[in-house]
Design an enzyme around this catalytic site. Structure first.
Site, PDB file in Angstrom:
ATOM      1  CG  HIS A 130      -1.888   1.002   1.421  1.00  0.00           C
ATOM      2  ND1 HIS A 130      -1.593   2.289   1.806  1.00  0.00           N
ATOM      3  CD2 HIS A 130      -3.231   0.961   1.255  1.00  0.00           C
ATOM      4  CE1 HIS A 130      -2.721   2.988   1.870  1.00  0.00           C
ATOM      5  NE2 HIS A 130      -3.735   2.206   1.543  1.00  0.00           N
ATOM      6  CG  ASP A 207       0.708  -2.162   6.093  1.00  0.00           C
ATOM      7  OD1 ASP A 207      -0.263  -2.270   6.861  1.00  0.00           O
ATOM      8  OD2 ASP A 207       0.658  -1.505   5.031  1.00  0.00           O
ATOM      9  CD  GLN A 210      -6.720  -4.369   4.273  1.00  0.00           C
ATOM     10  OE1 GLN A 210      -7.665  -5.074   4.618  1.00  0.00           O
ATOM     11  NE2 GLN A 210      -6.884  -3.115   3.897  1.00  0.00           N
ATOM     12  CE  LYS A 233      -7.153   0.154   6.225  1.00  0.00           C
ATOM     13  NZ  LYS A 233      -7.907   0.549   5.046  1.00  0.00           N
ATOM     14  CB  CYS A 371      -3.734   3.329  -1.515  1.00  0.00           C
ATOM     15  SG  CYS A 371      -4.844   4.678  -1.226  1.00  0.00           S
TER      16      CYS A 371
END
Ligand SMILES: Cc1ncc(COP(=O)(O)O)c(C=O)c1O
Length: 413
Positions: A130, A207, A210, A233, A371
């Protein structure tokens, strides 16, 4: 085209009633919400926790001796404790509350990497990141003369592990990699990658934007050095997120921003910084957001992360199979190990047209580059349509998605 609909399979998780936003009509049709990778809906318990704070307990944290400030501080710090236990961090000092994944990554780039980096040093990322896990590293490279290296991916959207390993060397100061790709759904084999990086003393940032909503995260088991994620999220409010950092590393890092709360003592001769994690939390934080995030964690625990993972695995399989049957369908992101995200294009319909036609049928998906422009460039496209699932989705949602895509095809035929 009429398809047999497999609606009689009992879902492992059945919690739609908990999410008020799901119970509405959009453009005259019952809403099907499949844009969870961008932002997920909130259960009543989160909405009520935030409303309760605003209605009864609103005051600034850490500063007041009065009752409302004490209540606000207890709820705020209580959420930190929940976060620590939720991701199995070894200490609450390792939970830095931020505005989201983006701020968490920028904090590491500026506070951990920037002071160490010199011209010629390397930072390694991958092709499927991302923008939030690309641009902060580009910035710090520009500031220091360091070089950003990118591990390639294959046509399935999997990182080429051999190439990644070949990039790892003594002059690499950081490996920053998505746990799960937002555009393609790929779950990277991060545990193995971290072990290889650590063998060369390379710190690793994951990261996890997700990752956290879909699977149980144990930062000690993963052995990552930093793990970044966002509240919105994972069924919490917007504008709040977390940076997990290994305590020894956080301790040695200079503050990211200066201001109130991150200090023990200030004089014009100099400032003594606060202890962890407050050293990284300058200014009045997003108090209601953090309290809402605490409620979201309670909710996730009550449903069970193992149930969520199993439910979504089955739904993803169903969605993939159903989408594959649509004529003219092209799927992007076909890794062996995937989370419940599917990017696609159908015939030569532009992704934005597809998204608009689906919205007219009450089906909310994401369209565009997500993104992740380098991912789009890799596939030679400007964007995709992306359906991303959460714990409250079911097979009926997927049937509605596929029907809506069929209708879009018919319109463009
Ligand atoms: C993989 C990934 N990383 C980072 C981000 C940025 O998250 P936020 O905008 O909440 O900071 C996102 C958001 O879509 C994401 O999917």
């Amino acid at each position: 085209m009429t398809r047999p609909q497999a609606q009689n399979v009992a879902p492992i998780v059945d919690c739609r009633a908990d999410f008020p936003a799901l119970h509405q009509d959009v453009n005259g049709c019952p809403l099907v919400y499949l844009d969870n990778a961008a932002s997920s809906q909130q259960p009543s318990s989160v909405i009520e926790a935030v409303a309760n704070y605003h209605s009864h307990d609103h005051a600034n944290v850490h500063r007041g001796v009065h009752t409302l400030s004490e209540r606000a501080t207890d709820a705020y710090e209580g959420a930190r404790d929940k976060l620590q236990s939720f991701i199995s961090a070894s200490s609450r000092s390792e939970i830095v509350l931020t505005s989201g994944t983006t701020e968490s990554i920028n904090l590491v780039a500026q506070s951990f990497c920037r002071p160490k980096l010199a011209a010629g040093d390397k930072i390694v990322i991958t092709h499927l990141e991302h923008h939030s896990n690309i641009v902060p590293w580009q910035l710090v490279c520009e500031q220091t003369g360091a070089e950003l290296l990118v591990a390639p991916m294959n046509q399935d959207g999997e990182v080429d592990n051999e190439s990644l390993e070949n990039l790892l060397a003594d002059d690499v100061c950081m490996l920053a990699i998505a746990h799960v790709s937002n555009a393609l759904g790929t779950i990277n084999p991060v545990k193995e990658i971290i072990a290889k990086a650590h063998a060369l003393n390379i710190p690793v940032l994951l990261d996890g934007a997700q990752g956290v909503p879909h699977m149980r995260i144990d930062v000690q088991e993963l052995d990552c050095d930093f793990y970044a994620f966002s509240g919105h999220k994972m069924f919490g409010p917007t504008g709040v997120g977390v940076l997990y950092g290994r305590e020894t590393l956080l301790d040695a890092m200079p503050p990211y921003q200066g201001g109130g709360d991150m200090i023990l003592e200030v004089s014009f001769d100099g400032t003594i910084y606060n202890e962890l994690p407050y050293k990284f939390e300058a200014g009045t934080p997003n108090i209601s957001g953090v309290i809402g995030l605490g409620a979201a964690i309670d909710y996730l625990i009550s449903v069970g992360m193992a149930n969520i993972a199993q439910h979504e695995e089955q739904l993803l399989e169903y969605m993939t199979e159903e989408l594959k049957q649509v004529e003219g369908m092209r799927l992007f992101g076909t890794a062996k190990n995937k989370a419940s995200v599917q990017s696609f294009l159908v015939d030569d319909i532009h992704s934005h047209d597809l998204g608009t036609i689906l919205d007219h049928q009450g089906v909310a998906i994401r369209t565009g580059h997500h993104c992740a422009m380098p991912v789009m460039k890799f596939f030679g496209i400007s964007g995709t349509a992306r359906a991303s699932l959460a714990l409250y989705n079911n097979r009926e949602d997927i049937d509605r998605l596929v029907e809506a895509v069929d209708r879009a095809r018919a319109l463009f035929a």
